[in-house]
Write an enzyme that holds these catalytic residues in place. Structure first.
Site, PDB file in Angstrom:
ATOM      1  N   THR A  96      -0.712   5.834   2.909  1.00 21.53           N
ATOM      2  CA  THR A  96      -1.897   5.074   3.297  1.00 21.53           C
ATOM      3  C   THR A  96      -1.544   4.173   4.474  1.00 21.53           C
ATOM      4  OG1 THR A  96      -2.632   5.037   0.987  1.00 21.53           O
ATOM      5  CG2 THR A  96      -3.668   3.465   2.475  1.00 21.53           C
ATOM      6  N   ILE A 115       0.852  -1.186   0.000  1.00 19.80           N
ATOM      7  CA  ILE A 115       0.000   0.000   0.000  1.00 19.80           C
ATOM      8  C   ILE A 115       0.889   1.237   0.000  1.00 19.80           C
ATOM      9  CG2 ILE A 115      -2.021  -1.084   1.042  1.00 19.80           C
ATOM     10  CD1 ILE A 115      -1.192  -0.127   3.733  1.00 19.80           C
ATOM     11  N   ASP A 116       0.339   2.347  -0.495  1.00 18.99           N
ATOM     12  CA  ASP A 116       1.114   3.578  -0.638  1.00 18.99           C
ATOM     13  C   ASP A 116       1.697   4.034   0.695  1.00 18.99           C
ATOM     14  OD1 ASP A 116       0.335   3.605  -3.278  1.00 18.99           O
ATOM     15  OD2 ASP A 116      -1.197   5.155  -3.019  1.00 18.99           O
ATOM     16  N   GLU A 117       2.791   4.759   0.616  1.00 21.92           N
ATOM     17  CA  GLU A 117       3.465   5.259   1.819  1.00 21.92           C
ATOM     18  C   GLU A 117       2.519   6.069   2.695  1.00 21.92           C
ATOM     19  OE1 GLU A 117       7.326   8.071   2.802  1.00 21.92           O
ATOM     20  OE2 GLU A 117       7.386   6.741   1.067  1.00 21.92           O
TER      21      GLU A 117
END
Length: 282
Positions: A136, A132-134
């Site tokens: 998020t 998952i994105d940094e």
């Protein structure tokens, strides 16, 4: 490193070969390695014939030499584990931390923390199945041996792992539920930003409104595809960027963070056959 785990046969008439090839759908190289290492025995340590018929309730013990994970150990944060068994763990990545290192020597990512946690338990293999994105926060599924990693990778590819996100978006989303279908590609004007583009990759997001505020809407979203920044791009595209996500047109917030949470994951356990439903309680 030495990998070990046991498996209880779930039906009559199977063989080791059919379990590995048809039930688990493992790669040819891994099956070859297991065969060459005589990796499968019964509970008493006696080697089993790969084509011999098994009975429901038989216990297979897998023991083989395989790869280890090579993340540097980090104790930067305590690891919040939402679920764990002998085969996999599901842990929560904090907001503002990368899922994994992007270059040699990095030791401040989520997977460095996972490696430290597993190392303290005498284990040296742990690999994330997705990321998952940094910016998020939320749940990441981690395999604890290469067999389970291969199985979970295939399940993710076949959309058999359902991940639900919760987001706070700007404005009032008109419909209580819906689907956003808009292809996503790179933005040539920015190194990390993505944009809706007819020449991009197919991207589909299903959403449901779960709360309303005069200025914001709380939504839950399930990804049918897994494109980079997909939820962020899609909600910005329909005029409702995620609160705080100034990369995609939202107003800046004092915290300089955006409100996106990978809060739920569900799938059929690849080894036990149980339905696993885990929510991030943090």
């Amino acid at each position: 490193m030495n990998h070990t785990f046991s498996y209880v046969v779930m039906e009559d008439g199977l063989t080791i070969e059919t379990i590995l090839q048809q039930k688990w759908k493992l790669g040819k190289k891994l099956i070859h390695d297991l065969r060459m290492q005589k990796a499968v025995s019964d509970i008493n340590g006696e080697l089993l014939q790969w084509k011999a018929t098994l009975q429901k309730g038989d216990i297979l013990v897998f023991k083989w030499e395989g790869e280890a994970s090579n993340y540097l150990l980090s104790e930067q944060i305590p690891l919040y584990v939402a679920y764990e068994d002998d085969y996999l763990l599901i842990a929560s990545k904090p907001r503002g931390m990368a899922t994994h290192p992007n270059e040699a020597g990095q030791n401040h990512t989520f997977m460095n923390t996972v490696q430290n946690y597993l190392s303290n338990k005498g284990q040296s293999y742990g690999e994330h199945v997705h990321r998952i994105d940094e910016g998020t926060k939320g749940l990441v599924v981690i395999a604890k041996n290469p067999i389970v990693k291969g199985m979970l990778d295939r399940m993710l590819e076949n959309k058999e792992i359902v991940r639900t996100y919760e987001a706070l978006v700007e404005g009032q989303v008109k419909n209580n539920h819906g689907t956003i279908r808009a292809a996503i590609g790179s933005d040539r004007h920015h190194p990390t930003r993505r944009r809706v583009s007819p020449s991009g990759q197919l991207a589909i997001t299903h959403y449901e409104v779960v709360g309303r505020h005069p200025n914001f809407t709380k939504v839950q979203a399930i990804l049918e595809t897994g494109r980079t920044h997909q939820i962020r791009v899609h909600f910005a595209h329909i005029g409702h960027p995620i609160v705080g996500d100034d990369l995609y047109g939202a107003k800046k917030t004092p915290t300089k963070t955006y409100e996106l949470h990978a809060f739920k994951v569900q799938f059929v356990h690849p080894i036990t056959g149980e339905m696993i439903v885990v929510e991030d309680k943090r």
